[in-house]
Each structure stands twice: as C-alpha cells, then as structure tokens.
Write a protein that holds these residues in place. Sequence first.
Motif, PDB file in Angstrom:
ATOM      1  N   ILE A   1       0.836  -1.200   0.000  1.00  0.00           N
ATOM      2  CA  ILE A   1       0.000   0.000   0.000  1.00  0.00           C
ATOM      3  C   ILE A   1       0.872   1.252   0.000  1.00  0.00           C
ATOM      4  N   ALA A   2       1.946   1.234   0.781  1.00  0.00           N
ATOM      5  CA  ALA A   2       2.849   2.385   0.819  1.00  0.00           C
ATOM      6  C   ALA A   2       3.546   2.589  -0.527  1.00  0.00           C
ATOM      7  N   ILE A   3       3.906   1.506  -1.195  1.00  0.00           N
ATOM      8  CA  ILE A   3       4.552   1.618  -2.509  1.00  0.00           C
ATOM      9  C   ILE A   3       3.573   2.177  -3.536  1.00  0.00           C
ATOM     10  N   LEU A   4       2.328   1.703  -3.517  1.00  0.00           N
ATOM     11  CA  LEU A   4       1.323   2.236  -4.435  1.00  0.00           C
ATOM     12  C   LEU A   4       1.025   3.707  -4.145  1.00  0.00           C
ATOM     13  N   ALA A   5       1.059   4.093  -2.889  1.00  0.00           N
ATOM     14  CA  ALA A   5       0.860   5.497  -2.547  1.00  0.00           C
ATOM     15  C   ALA A   5       2.024   6.352  -3.044  1.00  0.00           C
ATOM     16  N   ALA A   6       3.232   5.789  -3.056  1.00  0.00           N
ATOM     17  CA  ALA A   6       4.392   6.522  -3.585  1.00  0.00           C
ATOM     18  C   ALA A   6       4.244   6.746  -5.083  1.00  0.00           C
ATOM     19  N   VAL A   7       3.726   5.753  -5.789  1.00  0.00           N
ATOM     20  CA  VAL A   7       3.468   5.916  -7.223  1.00  0.00           C
ATOM     21  C   VAL A   7       2.422   7.002  -7.438  1.00  0.00           C
ATOM     22  N   GLY A   8       1.376   6.983  -6.635  1.00  0.00           N
ATOM     23  CA  GLY A   8       0.342   8.003  -6.727  1.00  0.00           C
ATOM     24  C   GLY A   8       0.854   9.389  -6.368  1.00  0.00           C
ATOM     25  N   LEU A   9       1.787   9.452  -5.423  1.00  0.00           N
ATOM     26  CA  LEU A   9       2.373  10.733  -5.048  1.00  0.00           C
ATOM     27  C   LEU A   9       3.091  11.371  -6.226  1.00  0.00           C
ATOM     28  N   PHE A  10       3.914  10.597  -6.918  1.00  0.00           N
ATOM     29  CA  PHE A  10       4.646  11.149  -8.060  1.00  0.00           C
ATOM     30  C   PHE A  10       3.710  11.508  -9.215  1.00  0.00           C
TER      31      PHE A  10
END
Length: 57
Positions: free
Chosen positions: A10-19
């Motif tokens: 979930i944190a990795i997917l949120a990082a993708v969404g952040l960028f």
Amino acid sequence: MVLGIITLLIAILAAVGLFREFKRKNFFAVGFAAITIAVFGWFSIRTILSIIFPESS
C-alpha cells in the motif's frame, strides 16, 4: 508477516500516486499520499522488524 507485506505494498502504491499527482500539480492529493506513505510505511517497517527481531520491540 503477511500484514507487513500488504501494508508495504500500500505504501509503494501510494508513492506511485504521489509522483503521478505531483506531475499533475494536484497538491491536495499529494498531501494525502504523503500521509499515507508515512503511516503505512512506518507501520509496515515496524511490523516486519518486530517479526524479525521479536525481543527488540
């Protein structure tokens, strides 16, 4: 261990969404993604570390 891996994903997917949202200049979504990375990232790291090193938590 499964819970730690799921929260890490979930944190990795949120990082993708952040960028992605940073490119679109949607700073409201950037803020929520940053909070999500902080909370889920910290929880996943601490969960995985408590399983690997049970006496240190």
